[in-house]
Design a protein around this motif. Structure first.
Motif, PDB file in Angstrom:
ATOM      1  N   GLY A   1      13.439   6.647 -61.136  1.00 53.59           N
ATOM      2  CA  GLY A   1      13.913   7.607 -60.211  1.00 53.59           C
ATOM      3  C   GLY A   1      14.115   6.744 -58.657  1.00 53.59           C
ATOM      4  N   SER A   2      13.813   6.768 -58.116  1.00 49.89           N
ATOM      5  CA  SER A   2      13.974   6.288 -56.719  1.00 49.89           C
ATOM      6  C   SER A   2      14.766   4.725 -56.770  1.00 49.89           C
ATOM      7  CB  SER A   2      13.075   6.796 -55.390  1.00 49.89           C
ATOM      8  OG  SER A   2      11.648   5.230 -56.198  1.00 49.89           O
ATOM      9  N   ALA A   3      14.302   3.756 -57.480  1.00 50.58           N
ATOM     10  CA  ALA A   3      14.974   2.388 -57.549  1.00 50.58           C
ATOM     11  C   ALA A   3      15.628   2.633 -58.239  1.00 50.58           C
ATOM     12  CB  ALA A   3      13.999   1.634 -58.691  1.00 50.58           C
ATOM     13  N   LEU A   4      16.177   3.068 -59.064  1.00 55.79           N
ATOM     14  CA  LEU A   4      17.908   3.433 -59.115  1.00 55.79           C
ATOM     15  C   LEU A   4      18.472   4.134 -58.541  1.00 55.79           C
ATOM     16  CD1 LEU A   4      17.148   4.782 -63.030  1.00 55.79           C
ATOM     17  CD2 LEU A   4      18.056   2.477 -62.520  1.00 55.79           C
ATOM     18  N   GLY A   5      18.074   5.013 -57.496  1.00 55.69           N
ATOM     19  CA  GLY A   5      18.748   5.596 -56.712  1.00 55.69           C
ATOM     20  C   GLY A   5      18.856   4.735 -55.729  1.00 55.69           C
ATOM     21  N   GLY A   6      18.082   4.138 -55.132  1.00 58.23           N
ATOM     22  CA  GLY A   6      18.607   2.944 -53.910  1.00 58.23           C
ATOM     23  C   GLY A   6      19.218   1.804 -54.161  1.00 58.23           C
ATOM     24  N   GLN A   7      19.970   1.837 -55.504  1.00 56.60           N
ATOM     25  CA  GLN A   7      20.740   1.114 -55.517  1.00 56.60           C
ATOM     26  C   GLN A   7      22.944   2.055 -55.430  1.00 56.60           C
ATOM     27  OE1 GLN A   7      21.416  -3.004 -55.873  1.00 56.60           O
ATOM     28  NE2 GLN A   7      18.929  -2.325 -55.068  1.00 56.60           N
ATOM     29  N   ILE A   8      22.251   3.274 -56.092  1.00 63.86           N
ATOM     30  CA  ILE A   8      23.029   4.107 -56.031  1.00 63.86           C
ATOM     31  C   ILE A   8      23.633   4.508 -54.512  1.00 63.86           C
ATOM     32  CG2 ILE A   8      24.620   6.046 -56.167  1.00 63.86           C
ATOM     33  CD1 ILE A   8      22.489   6.239 -58.479  1.00 63.86           C
ATOM     34  N   GLY A   9      22.387   4.493 -53.973  1.00 59.44           N
ATOM     35  CA  GLY A   9      22.038   5.521 -51.916  1.00 59.44           C
ATOM     36  C   GLY A   9      22.803   3.382 -51.815  1.00 59.44           C
ATOM     37  N   ALA A  10      22.186   2.411 -51.734  1.00 55.92           N
ATOM     38  CA  ALA A  10      23.370   1.475 -51.238  1.00 55.92           C
ATOM     39  C   ALA A  10      24.898   1.158 -51.454  1.00 55.92           C
ATOM     40  CB  ALA A  10      22.266   0.756 -51.359  1.00 55.92           C
ATOM     41  N   LYS A  11      25.477   1.309 -52.511  1.00 57.53           N
ATOM     42  CA  LYS A  11      26.667   1.684 -52.644  1.00 57.53           C
ATOM     43  C   LYS A  11      27.326   2.175 -52.290  1.00 57.53           C
ATOM     44  CE  LYS A  11      26.079  -1.015 -57.415  1.00 57.53           C
ATOM     45  NZ  LYS A  11      26.500  -2.023 -57.228  1.00 57.53           N
ATOM     46  N   VAL A  12      26.709   3.304 -51.665  1.00 53.46           N
ATOM     47  CA  VAL A  12      27.801   4.400 -51.313  1.00 53.46           C
ATOM     48  C   VAL A  12      27.494   4.444 -49.532  1.00 53.46           C
ATOM     49  CG1 VAL A  12      27.593   7.110 -51.490  1.00 53.46           C
ATOM     50  CG2 VAL A  12      27.674   6.358 -53.297  1.00 53.46           C
ATOM     51  N   GLY A  13      26.179   4.561 -49.482  1.00 55.17           N
ATOM     52  CA  GLY A  13      26.530   4.295 -48.136  1.00 55.17           C
ATOM     53  C   GLY A  13      27.373   3.067 -46.881  1.00 55.17           C
ATOM     54  N   ARG A  14      26.998   2.209 -47.684  1.00 53.98           N
ATOM     55  CA  ARG A  14      28.306   0.664 -47.252  1.00 53.98           C
ATOM     56  C   ARG A  14      29.345   1.124 -46.954  1.00 53.98           C
ATOM     57  NH1 ARG A  14      26.943  -3.663 -50.572  1.00 53.98           N
ATOM     58  NH2 ARG A  14      27.229  -5.081 -48.423  1.00 53.98           N
ATOM     59  N   ARG A  15      30.096   1.927 -47.882  1.00 56.82           N
ATOM     60  CA  ARG A  15      30.945   2.396 -47.882  1.00 56.82           C
ATOM     61  C   ARG A  15      31.694   3.528 -47.394  1.00 56.82           C
ATOM     62  NH1 ARG A  15      32.163   2.241 -54.493  1.00 56.82           N
ATOM     63  NH2 ARG A  15      32.069  -0.631 -54.705  1.00 56.82           N
ATOM     64  N   LEU A  16      30.902   3.842 -46.608  1.00 57.35           N
ATOM     65  CA  LEU A  16      30.809   4.858 -45.654  1.00 57.35           C
ATOM     66  C   LEU A  16      30.919   4.591 -43.928  1.00 57.35           C
ATOM     67  CD1 LEU A  16      28.190   7.504 -46.436  1.00 57.35           C
ATOM     68  CD2 LEU A  16      30.874   8.047 -46.924  1.00 57.35           C
ATOM     69  N   PRO A  17      32.251   4.974 -43.465  1.00 60.40           N
ATOM     70  CA  PRO A  17      32.811   4.858 -42.127  1.00 60.40           C
ATOM     71  C   PRO A  17      31.458   4.907 -41.135  1.00 60.40           C
ATOM     72  CG  PRO A  17      34.451   6.546 -43.018  1.00 60.40           C
ATOM     73  CD  PRO A  17      33.796   5.178 -44.079  1.00 60.40           C
ATOM     74  N   PRO A  18      31.112   4.328 -39.453  1.00 60.99           N
ATOM     75  CA  PRO A  18      30.509   5.143 -39.403  1.00 60.99           C
ATOM     76  C   PRO A  18      30.228   7.288 -38.589  1.00 60.99           C
ATOM     77  CG  PRO A  18      30.814   2.837 -38.204  1.00 60.99           C
ATOM     78  CD  PRO A  18      32.616   3.117 -39.078  1.00 60.99           C
ATOM     79  N   THR A  19      31.375   7.210 -38.789  1.00 62.41           N
ATOM     80  CA  THR A  19      32.202   8.686 -38.743  1.00 62.41           C
ATOM     81  C   THR A  19      31.144   9.226 -39.921  1.00 62.41           C
ATOM     82  OG1 THR A  19      33.521   8.187 -36.875  1.00 62.41           O
ATOM     83  CG2 THR A  19      33.444  10.600 -37.467  1.00 62.41           C
ATOM     84  N   ALA A  20      31.789   9.091 -40.794  1.00 60.14           N
ATOM     85  CA  ALA A  20      31.535   9.684 -41.963  1.00 60.14           C
ATOM     86  C   ALA A  20      29.966   9.178 -42.167  1.00 60.14           C
ATOM     87  CB  ALA A  20      32.128   9.311 -43.012  1.00 60.14           C
ATOM     88  N   LEU A  21      29.294   8.284 -42.060  1.00 59.79           N
ATOM     89  CA  LEU A  21      27.929   8.408 -41.713  1.00 59.79           C
ATOM     90  C   LEU A  21      27.152   9.009 -40.962  1.00 59.79           C
ATOM     91  CD1 LEU A  21      25.667   6.629 -43.137  1.00 59.79           C
ATOM     92  CD2 LEU A  21      25.941   4.704 -42.090  1.00 59.79           C
ATOM     93  N   ARG A  22      28.109   9.250 -40.001  1.00 59.89           N
ATOM     94  CA  ARG A  22      26.794   9.809 -39.064  1.00 59.89           C
ATOM     95  C   ARG A  22      26.920  11.304 -38.959  1.00 59.89           C
ATOM     96  NH1 ARG A  22      29.154   7.789 -35.140  1.00 59.89           N
ATOM     97  NH2 ARG A  22      27.760   6.187 -34.593  1.00 59.89           N
ATOM     98  N   ALA A  23      28.345  12.354 -40.214  1.00 53.23           N
ATOM     99  CA  ALA A  23      28.241  13.107 -40.563  1.00 53.23           C
ATOM    100  C   ALA A  23      27.270  13.773 -41.649  1.00 53.23           C
ATOM    101  CB  ALA A  23      29.657  13.051 -40.747  1.00 53.23           C
ATOM    102  N   VAL A  24      26.864  12.609 -42.297  1.00 56.41           N
ATOM    103  CA  VAL A  24      25.963  12.924 -43.699  1.00 56.41           C
ATOM    104  C   VAL A  24      24.713  12.775 -42.394  1.00 56.41           C
ATOM    105  CG1 VAL A  24      24.689  11.780 -45.312  1.00 56.41           C
ATOM    106  CG2 VAL A  24      27.844  11.346 -45.209  1.00 56.41           C
ATOM    107  N   ILE A  25      24.772  12.044 -41.822  1.00 54.30           N
ATOM    108  CA  ILE A  25      23.270  12.190 -41.263  1.00 54.30           C
ATOM    109  C   ILE A  25      22.430  13.537 -40.572  1.00 54.30           C
ATOM    110  CG2 ILE A  25      21.158  11.121 -39.175  1.00 54.30           C
ATOM    111  CD1 ILE A  25      23.026   8.068 -39.933  1.00 54.30           C
ATOM    112  N   VAL A  26      23.145  14.206 -39.464  1.00 54.34           N
ATOM    113  CA  VAL A  26      23.612  15.446 -39.173  1.00 54.34           C
ATOM    114  C   VAL A  26      23.724  16.122 -40.573  1.00 54.34           C
ATOM    115  CG1 VAL A  26      24.560  16.579 -37.586  1.00 54.34           C
ATOM    116  CG2 VAL A  26      24.353  14.170 -36.943  1.00 54.34           C
ATOM    117  N   ALA A  27      24.372  15.810 -41.188  1.00 57.96           N
ATOM    118  CA  ALA A  27      24.093  17.577 -42.236  1.00 57.96           C
ATOM    119  C   ALA A  27      22.777  17.843 -43.100  1.00 57.96           C
ATOM    120  CB  ALA A  27      25.134  17.102 -43.431  1.00 57.96           C
ATOM    121  N   VAL A  28      22.198  16.262 -43.760  1.00 60.73           N
ATOM    122  CA  VAL A  28      21.117  15.883 -43.919  1.00 60.73           C
ATOM    123  C   VAL A  28      19.806  16.603 -43.443  1.00 60.73           C
ATOM    124  CG1 VAL A  28      19.428  14.688 -45.046  1.00 60.73           C
ATOM    125  CG2 VAL A  28      21.682  14.104 -45.654  1.00 60.73           C
ATOM    126  N   GLY A  29      20.397  15.949 -41.504  1.00 57.21           N
ATOM    127  CA  GLY A  29      19.263  16.382 -40.806  1.00 57.21           C
ATOM    128  C   GLY A  29      19.106  18.711 -40.323  1.00 57.21           C
TER     129      GLY A  29
END
Length: 257
Positions: free
Chosen positions: A219-247
């Motif tokens: 599962g995590s190997a599949l998720g790693g590829q999904i996360g890379a596709k999603v995460g790389r497309r996020l602009p810095p502000t959106a990525l920072r918002a996701v980091i804070v929300a998860v935290g």
């Protein structure tokens, strides 16, 4: 321990979710660990099985971010060696200390990391102004302050690892002159190193459940590829918002656990 088909599917789904969120931010353990406990695994066995299973996801996420890793080989090597030492120390502590040892300090640690993530652009500018005033250049690996911080964060990662990625990003952001996506790529390397060294240690000294390990690994190997596709497309502000929300979710879950 034999898992029912529904329990197995739940663990597999948790592994996909954990691999995805670990690659984007971190804190995948907060998805898989409770699911493993719900299947009846003892806490230490669940923690060890989780650490083993998440290794392929960390590697998968790092591969997905390979474009952002270009030109960072030496930095990744130096920081990775630091993470290796810290991760091994944390894995040893997991078997030596009761789980309550970090219960009070971890939420405060994550909260501090979130503040640093939010202030990262301002802190980075302040650090750069100080360098300009002193006529010094940014060290490619961040210097002793970053190495010491990563050593401690990796020790925590080898012990439990919830929001480990948030800690890494909060430390690297102000001290390395890189955009957030390239720092996220390095974070995935550090996560792979810590999970890997902890896994190697646990294979010889701790009890784990092979079924749970394999399900989370796939599962995590599949998720790693999904996360890379999603995460790389996020602009810095959106990525920072996701980091804070998860935290924030990590803090709440740890306080209620």
């Amino acid at each position: 321990m034999a898992l029912s088909i529904w329990e197995a599917l739940a663990v597999l789904a948790a592994g996909i979710g954990a691999g995805t969120i670990n690659t984007i931010v971190g804190s995948g353990t907060l998805i898989t660990f409770p699911v493993l406990l719900a299947t009846g695994l003892p806490p230490i066995t669940a923690n060890v099985s989780n650490a083993l299973g998440l290794v392929p996801g960390s590697i998968s996420g790092a591969i997905g971010y390979r474009a952002e890793l270009r030109g960072q080989g030496r930095r990744a090597l130096i920081l990775g060696l630091t993470a290796l030492v810290g991760g091994l120390g944390g894995a040893i502590l997991l078997l030596a200390l009761p789980s309550e040892a970090f219960d009070m300090i971890v939420p405060a640690l994550i909260a501090l990391a979130l503040v640093l993530v939010l202030l990262q652009p301002r802190l980075a500018r302040a650090v750069q102004r100080r360098r300009d005033d002193n006529g010094t250049a940014c060290r490619p690996h961040g210097g002793p302050v970053l190495l010491a911080g990563l050593l401690l964060a990796s020790g925590y990662g080898g012990y439990f690892g919830a929001a480990q990625g948030v800690l890494y990003l909060s430390l690297m952001g102000p001290l390395l002159d890189e955009d957030l996506q390239r720092l996220n790529a390095v974070k995935n390397i550090l996560g792979a190193v810590v999970n890997g060294v902890a896994a190697c240690f646990f294979l010889f000294v701790a009890a784990f459940d092979w079924t749970a390990v394999l399900l989370i690994a796939v599962g995590s190997a599949l998720g790693g590829q999904i996360g890379a596709k999603v995460g790389r497309r996020l602009p810095p502000t959106a990525l920072r918002a996701v980091i804070v929300a998860v935290g924030v979710v990590a803090i709440v879950q740890l306080l209620l656990r």
